[in-house]
Design a protein around this motif. Structure first.
Motif, short mmCIF file in Angstrom:
data_model
loop_
_atom_site.label_atom_id
_atom_site.label_comp_id
_atom_site.label_asym_id
_atom_site.label_seq_id
_atom_site.Cartn_x
_atom_site.Cartn_y
_atom_site.Cartn_z
N GLY A 105 8.02 3.34 20.10
CA GLY A 105 6.65 3.30 19.59
C GLY A 105 5.61 3.68 20.64
O GLY A 105 5.93 4.22 21.69
N GLY A 134 -5.41 6.51 18.33
CA GLY A 134 -3.96 6.52 18.22
C GLY A 134 -3.28 7.58 19.07
O GLY A 134 -2.22 7.37 19.61
N GLY A 191 1.47 -0.80 14.73
CA GLY A 191 1.01 0.57 14.51
C GLY A 191 1.04 1.05 13.06
O GLY A 191 0.71 2.19 12.80
N GLY A 205 -0.66 3.31 19.75
CA GLY A 205 -1.15 3.70 18.43
C GLY A 205 -2.60 3.31 18.21
O GLY A 205 -3.37 3.18 19.16
N GLU A 253 -5.09 3.95 9.21
CA GLU A 253 -3.74 3.40 9.25
C GLU A 253 -3.70 2.10 8.43
O GLU A 253 -4.71 1.39 8.34
N GLY A 300 3.94 3.58 12.84
CA GLY A 300 4.33 2.77 14.00
C GLY A 300 5.78 2.35 13.96
O GLY A 300 6.63 3.05 13.44
#
Lengths: 368, 66
Positions: free
Chosen positions: A250, A18, A223, A253, A45, A227
Motif C-alpha cells: 500500500g 494520494g 486508503g 494514499g 475515495e 488502498g
C-alpha cells in the motif's frame, strides 16, 4: 527573493490527495504556464472526509493557499470542485466561491476528470500524454488549457508553510515525508472523525485519537477502494509512512483508515467493494471496463469455492492490471483485491470448508 | 534506458484504444493482447523505425511514442 515555491520545496510538501507528488514542482509549473487552479474538495475515495473538513474549519487559510499558488492573479478563475448537494458545496457557495459541481461517481473526482469537467466535457478521466499543467489535448483533440489540480489539504498546508515556516512544517513527520497530514478514521471506532497525523508514527497511535483499535477488530482498510486491507495484528505492528505501508503493498494514499465491523463477514465486504469498484469504471478503457467485472467475477468464484483452479484464475487476472488505464482506478481495485486476498487467507480457508464464523455468513452464502 | 535516436518508448492512449490488436502484430516482441484484444505492453523500449510504423498502422490512432 524567496518565493512560495522555494518554501514549499524546502518544506518537502507532497500532494495530500494520494499521489504524493512534489507540490513544489507542480506549483512551479503552474506559475510558468499561468495554469488555472482547480481545488479538489471532492474527498472522492470511499470514507475520505478531510478536504470537506478543511473547508468547514480552515476556509480562510485554504483561500490564502489559493492566493499564494495563483500569485494573486485576479483573472485566475480558480474553481472549487465538490460533489453537488453536499454541505461543502453549500459552504463554498455561501463564501461566494465558484463551485465545479461534480457528479457522485467514484472516478469523477480524479484529477483529469475535473479538468475535463472544467472544459465542458464529462467528469471522466483524460488520457495523460503529458501533464495538463502544460496544457494539451484530450483524446479527441479538444484543446485543454494549462490546469493544475491541488487538493484542499495541500493548499491549507501551503498557507501554513507560509505562515509558520519550513522548520515548523519539518518538525512533523520524517525527513523523507515531512509535515502534518490529515487522516479520516471511520468504521468500528469510538470516535469517527478527521485527525492530524504525521509520517513515522505507529498506526495504533493514530487510531488512539479515535478511541483506539477496538479489541474485537479483525480487519482494517487503509486508503479505501484504491488502498489495502490489513489484519488487526498487522495494524499493531505497522508504521504510518510509505515504507511501512509498502510492506503490505500500500501507500499513505489520501489519508483514510476504516476499521471493519467484526460482525460482518469480511469476505463478503471485500466482495462488495470489488464489485462496487468494477461498477465504477468510467467505461472508457478496455482493460478497466472488461477487466474489472472479470476480476470481480473471479473473486466471487474463488471466494465461493477456493481451490487451486479458482485461485490461479484470480491471481493471473490480478497480474493484468499494471498501468493499463487512463487513470489509476483499475490498478487501485486490483491492489485492494490483491491485499484482501493476502489478509483474508485464513477466512478464505474457513470458507473453503463451508464455514463462516460471522452472522453475515448466511448473506455470504447467497453470494455464491 | 532513456529514449535515444534509435530507441523510443511506446505507449497507448487507453481511451482511444478499441482493441484492434494491430500493434501486437507490428511489435510482436513488445506487445501482447489480453483476452479482449487490448494491448499489454511487455517491453516499452522499441526500435524507433518499427515503433513509428506501428504508430502509423494503429487504426484507432491510440499508439504513440515518447
Amino acid at each position: 527573493m524567496t518565493t512560495i515555491v522555494d518554501l514549499i520545496e524546502a518544506a518537502g510538501l507532497t500532494g495530500r490527495g494520494g499521489a504524493a507528488f512534489s507540490s513544489a514542482i507542480k506549483v512551479k509549473a503552474a506559475w510558468e504556464n499561468r495554469a488555472r487552479l482547480i481545488v479538489n474538495v471532492c474527498d472522492g475515495e470511499i470514507g475520505a472526509a478531510k478536504d470537506a473538513w478543511v473547508v468547514a474549519n480552515h476556509l480562510p487559510e485554504l483561500l490564502e493557499g489559493v492566493s499564494l499558488v495563483t500569485g494573486g492573479r485576479r483573472k485566475a478563475k480558480t474553481l472549487f470542485a465538490t460533489h453537488r448537494g453536499t454541505t461543502t458545496a453549500r459552504l463554498l457557495a455561501e463564501a461566494g466561491l465558484p463551485v465545479l459541481e461534480t457528479p457522485e461517481r467514484y472516478v469523477s473526482s480524479e484529477e483529469t476528470s475535473l479538468i475535463s469537467l472544467a472544459h465542458g466535457g464529462d467528469a471522466r478521466p483524460l488520457a495523460k500524454r503529458a501533464p495538463f499543467v502544460f496544457g494539451g489535448r484530450d483524446s479527441q483533440g479538444k484543446r485543454i488549457r494549462p490546469t493544475v489540480v491541488l487538493n484542499a489539504e495541500t493548499l491549507w498546508r501551503i498557507s501554513q508553510i507560509n505562515r509558520y515556516g519550513v522548520d515548523w512544517f519539518r518538525s512533523f513527520g520524517t525527513a523523507d515525508e515531512p509535515g502534518p497530514r490529515l487522516v479520516a478514521i471511520g468504521g468500528h471506532v469510538a470516535r469517527r472523525g478527521v485527525y492530524e497525523s504525521e509520517a513515522g508514527t505507529r498506526l495504533t497511535s493514530i487510531l488512539a485519537q479515535a478511541g483506539g483499535l477496538p479489541g474485537d477488530a479483525e480487519y482494517v482498510g487503509v486508503g479505501g477502494m484504491g488502498g489495502i486491507l490489513l489484519t488487526a495484528d498487522e495494524v499493531r505492528s505497522a508504521t504510518w509512512d510509505t515504507p511501512g505501508m509498502k510492506r503490505f503493498g500500500g501507500a499513505m494514499g489520501p489519508g483514510l483508515i476504516n476499521v471493519w465491523n467484526p460482525d460482518d463477514c469480511p469476505v463478503e465486504v471485500a466482495s462488495r467493494m470489488i464489485a462496487f469498484g468494477a461498477g465504477e469504471s468510467a467505461g472508457q478503457c478496455g482493460p478497466c471496463m472488461f477487466g474489472l467485472p472479470a476480476l470481480s467475477a473471479d473473486w466471487a468464484r474463488f471466494s465461493a469455492e477456493p481451490n487451486r483452479e479458482t485461485h490461479w484464475q484470480l491471481v493471473s487476472r490480478l497480474g493484468q492490471f499494471g498501468g493499463r488505464g487512463a487513470c489509476a482506478h483499475p490498478d487501485g481495485v486490483a491492489r485492494f483485491a490483491q491485499s484482501a486476498l493476502r489478509a483474508l487467507g485464513p477466512e478464505l480457508a474457513q470458507h473453503a470448508e463451508n464455514h463462516c464464523t460471522k452472522a453475515g455468513g448466511r448473506r455470504y452464502a447467497q453470494l455464491g | 534506458m532513456p529514449s535515444s535516436a534509435d530507441h523510443r518508448r511506446v505507449a497507448v492512449d487507453r481511451i482511444l484504444c478499441s482493441g484492434h490488436g494491430v500493434c501486437a502484430q507490428t511489435l510482436p516482441a513488445s506487445i501482447a493482447l489480453d483476452e479482449w484484444g487490448y494491448p499489454i505492453i511487455v517491453e516499452d523500449h522499441v526500435d524507433a523505425d518499427a515503433g513509428a510504423l506501428a504508430v502509423k498502422l494503429c487504426p484507432a490512432r491510440a499508439l504513440f511514442l515518447r
